[in-house]
Design an enzyme around this catalytic site. Structure first.
Site, PDB file in Angstrom:
ATOM      1  N   ALA A  15      -4.575   8.753  -6.097  1.00 29.05           N
ATOM      2  CA  ALA A  15      -5.925   8.219  -5.876  1.00 29.05           C
ATOM      3  C   ALA A  15      -6.953   9.349  -5.881  1.00 29.05           C
ATOM      4  CB  ALA A  15      -5.976   7.463  -4.548  1.00 29.05           C
ATOM      5  N   GLN A  35      -3.923  18.571   2.533  1.00 22.90           N
ATOM      6  CA  GLN A  35      -3.356  19.170   3.749  1.00 22.90           C
ATOM      7  C   GLN A  35      -2.129  20.041   3.462  1.00 22.90           C
ATOM      8  OE1 GLN A  35      -2.242  15.952   6.350  1.00 22.90           O
ATOM      9  NE2 GLN A  35      -0.651  15.193   5.004  1.00 22.90           N
ATOM     10  N   ARG A 107       6.821  10.987 -10.949  1.00 24.60           N
ATOM     11  CA  ARG A 107       5.600  11.226 -10.149  1.00 24.60           C
ATOM     12  C   ARG A 107       5.097  12.652 -10.285  1.00 24.60           C
ATOM     13  NH1 ARG A 107       4.039   8.063  -5.639  1.00 24.60           N
ATOM     14  NH2 ARG A 107       3.135   9.883  -4.676  1.00 24.60           N
ATOM     15  N   TYR A 199      15.450   2.400 -13.724  1.00 21.72           N
ATOM     16  CA  TYR A 199      14.807   2.623 -15.023  1.00 21.72           C
ATOM     17  C   TYR A 199      14.855   4.106 -15.363  1.00 21.72           C
ATOM     18  CZ  TYR A 199      10.643   3.484 -12.078  1.00 21.72           C
ATOM     19  OH  TYR A 199       9.770   3.931 -11.112  1.00 21.72           O
ATOM     20  N   ASP A 277      -3.757   3.924  -1.215  1.00 22.86           N
ATOM     21  CA  ASP A 277      -2.938   3.493  -0.072  1.00 22.86           C
ATOM     22  C   ASP A 277      -3.720   3.536   1.243  1.00 22.86           C
ATOM     23  OD1 ASP A 277      -0.727   3.006  -1.609  1.00 22.86           O
ATOM     24  OD2 ASP A 277       0.608   4.412  -0.573  1.00 22.86           O
TER      25      ASP A 277
HETATM   26  C1  LIG Z   1       9.746   4.471  -3.650  1.00 23.60           C
HETATM   27  C2  LIG Z   1       8.384   4.097  -4.107  1.00 23.60           C
HETATM   28  C3  LIG Z   1       8.258   3.674  -5.400  1.00 23.60           C
HETATM   29  C4  LIG Z   1       6.997   3.346  -5.875  1.00 23.60           C
HETATM   30  N1  LIG Z   1       6.904   2.923  -7.149  1.00 23.60           N
HETATM   31  C5  LIG Z   1       5.685   2.622  -7.634  1.00 23.60           C
HETATM   32  C6  LIG Z   1       5.541   2.226  -8.981  1.00 23.60           C
HETATM   33  O1  LIG Z   1       6.521   2.122  -9.728  1.00 23.60           O
HETATM   34  N2  LIG Z   1       4.294   1.931  -9.434  1.00 23.60           N
HETATM   35  C7  LIG Z   1       3.192   2.027  -8.617  1.00 23.60           C
HETATM   36  O2  LIG Z   1       2.079   1.737  -9.076  1.00 23.60           O
HETATM   37  N3  LIG Z   1       3.299   2.422  -7.333  1.00 23.60           N
HETATM   38  C8  LIG Z   1       4.515   2.721  -6.820  1.00 23.60           C
HETATM   39  N4  LIG Z   1       4.628   3.141  -5.539  1.00 23.60           N
HETATM   40  C9  LIG Z   1       3.417   3.265  -4.697  1.00 23.60           C
HETATM   41  C10 LIG Z   1       2.665   4.533  -5.001  1.00 23.60           C
HETATM   42  O3  LIG Z   1       3.493   5.651  -5.011  1.00 23.60           O
HETATM   43  C11 LIG Z   1       1.541   4.721  -3.960  1.00 23.60           C
HETATM   44  O4  LIG Z   1       0.849   3.501  -3.783  1.00 23.60           O
HETATM   45  C12 LIG Z   1       0.561   5.769  -4.456  1.00 23.60           C
HETATM   46  O5  LIG Z   1       1.208   6.993  -4.657  1.00 23.60           O
HETATM   47  C13 LIG Z   1      -0.590   5.942  -3.447  1.00 23.60           C
HETATM   48  O6  LIG Z   1      -1.377   7.037  -3.824  1.00 23.60           O
HETATM   49  P1  LIG Z   1      -2.457   7.656  -2.850  1.00 23.60           P
HETATM   50  O7  LIG Z   1      -3.059   8.784  -3.606  1.00 23.60           O
HETATM   51  O8  LIG Z   1      -3.334   6.567  -2.340  1.00 23.60           O
HETATM   52  O9  LIG Z   1      -1.672   8.180  -1.582  1.00 23.60           O
HETATM   53  P2  LIG Z   1      -0.614   9.376  -1.460  1.00 23.60           P
HETATM   54  O10 LIG Z   1       0.175   9.537  -2.703  1.00 23.60           O
HETATM   55  O11 LIG Z   1       0.123   9.125  -0.192  1.00 23.60           O
HETATM   56  O12 LIG Z   1      -1.508  10.688  -1.293  1.00 23.60           O
HETATM   57  C14 LIG Z   1      -2.203  10.994  -0.102  1.00 23.60           C
HETATM   58  C15 LIG Z   1      -2.426  12.496  -0.056  1.00 23.60           C
HETATM   59  O13 LIG Z   1      -3.331  12.797   1.004  1.00 23.60           O
HETATM   60  C16 LIG Z   1      -2.878  13.930   1.724  1.00 23.60           C
HETATM   61  N5  LIG Z   1      -3.487  13.835   3.059  1.00 23.60           N
HETATM   62  C17 LIG Z   1      -3.207  12.934   4.025  1.00 23.60           C
HETATM   63  N6  LIG Z   1      -4.014  13.109   5.091  1.00 23.60           N
HETATM   64  C18 LIG Z   1      -4.835  14.142   4.778  1.00 23.60           C
HETATM   65  C19 LIG Z   1      -5.919  14.783   5.478  1.00 23.60           C
HETATM   66  N7  LIG Z   1      -6.310  14.367   6.679  1.00 23.60           N
HETATM   67  N8  LIG Z   1      -6.559  15.827   4.873  1.00 23.60           N
HETATM   68  C20 LIG Z   1      -6.171  16.251   3.621  1.00 23.60           C
HETATM   69  N9  LIG Z   1      -5.142  15.665   2.930  1.00 23.60           N
HETATM   70  C21 LIG Z   1      -4.501  14.620   3.498  1.00 23.60           C
HETATM   71  C22 LIG Z   1      -1.380  13.791   1.676  1.00 23.60           C
HETATM   72  O14 LIG Z   1      -0.727  15.018   1.921  1.00 23.60           O
HETATM   73  C23 LIG Z   1      -1.166  13.275   0.246  1.00 23.60           C
HETATM   74  O15 LIG Z   1      -1.047  14.343  -0.677  1.00 23.60           O
HETATM   75  C24 LIG Z   1       5.867   3.451  -5.023  1.00 23.60           C
HETATM   76  C25 LIG Z   1       6.016   3.871  -3.718  1.00 23.60           C
HETATM   77  C26 LIG Z   1       7.268   4.174  -3.257  1.00 23.60           C
HETATM   78  C27 LIG Z   1       7.415   4.596  -1.829  1.00 23.60           C
END
Ligand SMILES: Cc1cc2nc3c(=O)[nH]c(=O)nc-3n(C[C@H](O)[C@H](O)[C@H](O)COP(=O)(O)OP(=O)(O)OC[C@H]3O[C@@H](n4cnc5c(N)ncnc54)[C@H](O)[C@@H]3O)c2cc1C
Length: 386
Positions: A15, A35, A107, A199, A277
């Protein structure tokens, strides 16, 4: 419309980095704070469906993502007790005119690509810097965007604490060696109270496994809880030989508890906003978490800098409200649909299972287009055309 905005993003996940690229390409000044001391990604696969790959293409990353990933051709459903396929969803046909590919990606490969392109677009990425939103907006930025994932601190500031509940399901994930010959197909084997998805990744050198089992006992939510591979093998003993062969190759596995979260009610307060997320953690049964994060990133960047011109600072609250209004219905529908999928996969009553599987089998033979058509609203969407 006026001066470029100075935007701070907490979190260098899918994201945060995709939002950073979209904003930088629209002429905004962006810093991403992460972080962790290094952007080390867990080894796991991602399915990026056409609604997500449309955003990658919009960011100019379509060809690079395709080169790193595999173009998925089908999703196939099997019952654990028969070799007969229940359903085949053909992924090669464009849906609703969305021509973008369905991709299987590692990933780490996607995160690496996003980080490289963000920095090339002028985004500053500061590692080892945890943002505490309760202490204010970092470095005098105009806006703090929380892309800080499942346990988002920015969401807590905006919404207070929101207690998730345990769904009674745990999931294992593992990467195992492939034989390089697997077709680019996601296969799902379903059984009462459990299912497993496999897959290929990286040209078939690896196979990604996600396995889910219903159980009463609680396992902590999070990605880094190692488990014994034998526990996974035991839970899926008696599945067809294709599953047994993959599980035999398993040397390390992680397990986590699946929790149901509410979609956040408040996405911004005019100075802080959330996406990915941090707003709508979802169960993995539709593989949409990362896809929604990509869609959010595009829509949020377009709201903040329509046609490459930043909105005036006074107009930030209205722009952020437009972003929330554009997204909330769709993400809520996806989160609900993911939960429904779990129920369909895990049916226990033998008569209900037989009826569903027979119905799907017949439907996929008689009207295959109609079966995948059920997902047109999901895969056919292209936020970059809106
Ligand atoms: C096993 C598994 C399989 C999946 N398969 C799929 C799939 O096939 N297709 C799909 O679309 N989705 C899939 N997902 C879901 C997907 O991985 C997540 O929804 C997505 O990665 C979310 O991205 P994000 O950037 O919102 O959060 P995250 O990837 O959790 O990134 C958040 C980041 O913020 C950082 N952070 C947190 N707090 C702070 C702070 N206070 N200050 C600075 N940094 C901070 C963290 O260290 C992290 O790097 C899967 C999830 C899992 C668990």
């Amino acid at each position: 419309m006026g001066q470029p905005l100075d935007i701070a993003i907490a979190g260098a996940g899918i994201a945060g980095l995709s939002l950073a690229i979209a904003l930088a390409q629209r002429g905004q000044s962006v810093t991403v704070y992460e972080q962790s001391g290094a952007i080390t990604e867990v080894g796991a696969g991602l399915q990026i469906s056409p609604n997500g790959s449309a955003v990658l293409a919009g960011l100019g990353l379509g060809d690079a993502a395709l080169a790193l990933g595999m173009r998925g051709t089908a999703i196939e459903l099997y019952s654990h007790d028969s070799d007969q396929r229940v359903l085949r969803l053909d992924l090669t046909r464009a849906r609703h005119g969305n021509p973008h590919p369905y991709l299987f990606l590692h990933r780490a490969d996607l995160i690496g690509l996003l980080k490289e392109r963000a920095e090339a677009a002028g985004v500053r990425v500061q590692l080892d810097r945890r943002i505490d939103p309760a202490a204010g907006i970092p470095d005098g930025a105009d806006l703090l965007v929380g892309a800080d994932g499942l346990h988002s601190a920015v969401r807590s500031v905006l919404n207070g604490s929101m207690a998730p509940f345990f769904t009674g399901q745990v999931a294992w994930r593992a990467l195992v060696p492939g034989d390089g010959a697997a077709p680019p197909v996601a296969r799902v084997w379903m059984a009462p109270k459990r299912h497993i998805v496999a897959y290929p990744l990286r040209g078939g050198a690896l196979v990604n496994l996600v396995a889910v089992e219903e159980r009463r006992s609680w396992v902590a939510e999070g990605w880094f809880h190692p488990d014994e591979p034998d526990n996974l093998r035991e839970a899926f003993a008696g599945f067809p030989p294709a599953v047994g062969t993959l599980l035999e190759r398993c040397k390390s596995v992680f397990v986590w508890g699946l929790f149901r979260h509410q979609v956040a009610g408040t996405w911004h307060d005019g100075r802080m906003a959330i996406l990915g997320d941090a707003v709508h953690p979802t169960l993995p049964f539709l593989a949409q978490g990362a896809n929604m994060a990509l869609e959010d990133a595009w829509v949020l960047a377009a709201a903040l800098a329509p046609h490459g011109q930043a909105v005036a600072r006074d107009d930030l609250p209205a722009a952020l409200s437009r972003y929330q209004a554009a997204r909330i219905k769709r993400v809520t529908r996806i989160v609900d649909a993911a939960e429904d999928n779990a129920r369909a996969y895990h049916l226990q009553n033998p008569a209900a299972r037989l009826a569903l599987h027979t119905g799907l089998r017949v439907a996929s033979m008689v009207a295959p287009g109609a079966v995948l058509g059920r997902f047109d609203w999901l895969y056919g969407a292209d936020v970059t055309r809106a």
